[in-house]
Design an enzyme around this catalytic site. Structure first.
Site, PDB file in Angstrom:
ATOM      1  N   ASP A 177      -6.282   1.018   0.157  1.00  0.00           N
ATOM      2  CA  ASP A 177      -6.488   1.755  -1.083  1.00  0.00           C
ATOM      3  C   ASP A 177      -7.388   0.915  -1.980  1.00  0.00           C
ATOM      4  OD1 ASP A 177      -4.962  -0.079  -2.535  1.00  0.00           O
ATOM      5  OD2 ASP A 177      -3.177   1.176  -2.537  1.00  0.00           O
ATOM      6  N   GLY A 222      -7.231  -0.249  -4.955  1.00  0.00           N
ATOM      7  CA  GLY A 222      -6.709  -1.120  -5.992  1.00  0.00           C
ATOM      8  C   GLY A 222      -6.585  -0.436  -7.331  1.00  0.00           C
ATOM      9  N   GLY A 223      -7.034   0.820  -7.429  1.00  0.00           N
ATOM     10  CA  GLY A 223      -6.984   1.514  -8.710  1.00  0.00           C
ATOM     11  C   GLY A 223      -5.587   1.630  -9.269  1.00  0.00           C
ATOM     12  N   ASP A 257       1.976   7.179   2.906  1.00  0.00           N
ATOM     13  CA  ASP A 257       2.383   5.780   2.822  1.00  0.00           C
ATOM     14  C   ASP A 257       3.374   5.650   1.684  1.00  0.00           C
ATOM     15  OD1 ASP A 257       1.147   3.929   0.360  1.00  0.00           O
ATOM     16  OD2 ASP A 257       0.093   5.830   0.662  1.00  0.00           O
TER      17      ASP A 257
END
Length: 376
Positions: free
Chosen positions: A92, A94-95, A271
């Protein structure tokens, strides 16, 4: 990356398919164990492969960027080379982590400045450098940089946030298109639908994301405080628009019941930290209900943890032994609980897939849901 749908459930939007990547095929629906910092907590790679049979795991750009850092990962040949995982990886952007640092980050058009949770150092994430970072990490599937608005955000904020996410997506696509993978295999970029709990915003965002023709698409900003039924409503709105011939990834969700409901609504990928986080706190998921292994009732229960599970530890160890390990704060107890819960989640999506192929997913789900809600 390619995606082939093998069969659709006749009574719902559920579908069984295969995602093909250069690191192997991923049967869908699929659950991805979360390996935030390059490691699924308390679980060896061997156990992920042999005991749990995870087809893909997830890493996190924010954490890997801060530690071990890009120089180390590039020298290692990316995350595959660094942690020895030869199957597909997803990162992902990192947002979510950056925007959860509400007291130490600042959002602007350029990107987001934030301070490291490790040492307080200042950093800037932009759509462009997040693409560069994920090129270095080398995941098979990478995510666009987005803003994840809080679940309770008002309409005005949610709209501004969505529009910023769309502008950032365009910059991500440009940067992704003008750079190449670093390690000799292909990478796919997934945009992320936002819009909070507002159907019209979700519809706008899904239409914008669908217009980009990406290899797959993600649904973000759910399971962040909104009612469960609202989450299901937003999934239905979005999946009515996202292309059917591309995989759909519901980020950060969720409970076993959430996963089954989302599969029924056309989601393919999931996830969540719940299996390992709850496992480390002594909560076990089973097809017959949940177990709090700390409870005294398990103290003298010498039955296997879950004889139906595919995990070897579930057949070798007893509930009484696991109760003892957790009460004694032995690290092995955390490991066994984590492996069991991941094995259960993988069993759940594998079994769901088989019932989609058999054409009776909806009936099977209806029979299973009451058991999943039971406290043992």
């Amino acid at each position: 990356m390619t995606f082939d749908i093998l069969r659709e459930d006749p009574c719902s939007q559920a579908r069984a398919g295969v995602i093909a990547t250069d690191h192997g095929d991923i049967p869908t629906p699929i659950f991805m164990p979360v390996g935030t910092a390059g490691s699924v907590k308390a679980v060896h790679q061997r156990e992920l492969r042999e005991d749990i049979d995870a087809k893909i795991i997830l890493g996190n750009t924010y954490h890997l960027y801060l530690r071990p850092g890009m120089d180390i990962l590039r020298a290692a040949g990316g995350l595959h080379g660094f942690n020895g995982w030869e199957r597909p990886l997803l990162t992902d952007s990192g947002g979510f982590q950056v925007f959860s640092l509400a007291d130490s980050r600042k959002i602007k058009e350029e990107g987001c400045t934030f301070r490291s949770h490790i040492d307080g150092s200042k950093h800037l994430f932009t759509p462009e450098n997040v693409m560069d970072i994920q090129r270095v990490i080398g995941a098979d599937i990478i995510m666009a940089f987005d803003e994840c608005a809080p679940g309770e955000a008002d309409y005005r904020y949610a709209k501004q946030s969505m529009e910023l996410t769309h502008r950032w997506l365009d910059r991500c696509l440009v940067r992704f298109g003008e750079t190449e993978p670093l390690y000799g295999y292909r990478q796919s970029l997934f945009p992320i639908v936002q819009g909070c709990k507002y159907p019209d915003l979700r519809r706008q965002s899904a239409e914008y994301i669908a217009s980009k023709g990406a290899d797959g698409n993600a649904i973000g900003g759910l399971a962040v405080g909104e009612p469960t039924e609202t989450m299901y409503e937003m999934i239905e709105v979005v999946n009515g628009i996202l292309p059917k011939d591309r995989p759909r990834y519901l980020m950060g969700v969720g409970t076993p019941a959430n996963i089954l409901e989302a599969i029924e609504r056309g989601v393919d990928m999931f996830d969540c930290v719940m299996p390992t986080r709850n496992g480390r706190n002594g909560l076990l998921f089973t097809a017959h209900g949940t177990i709090n292994i700390k409870n005294k009732k398990w103290e003298d229960c010498f039955e296997p943890i879950d004889p139906e599970s595919s995990a070897e530890c579930d057949r070798v160890y007893t509930l009484a032994y696991l109760h003892h390990l957790i009460r004694a704060e032995e690290i092995l107890g955390l490991q066994i609980c984590s492996i069991h819960n991941l094995a259960f989640y993988l069993w759940l999506v594998r079994t769901a897939r088989q019932h989609i192929l058999d054409g009776d997913y909806t009936a099977w789900k209806a029979r299973l849901l009451p058991d999943l809600a039971r406290r043992l």
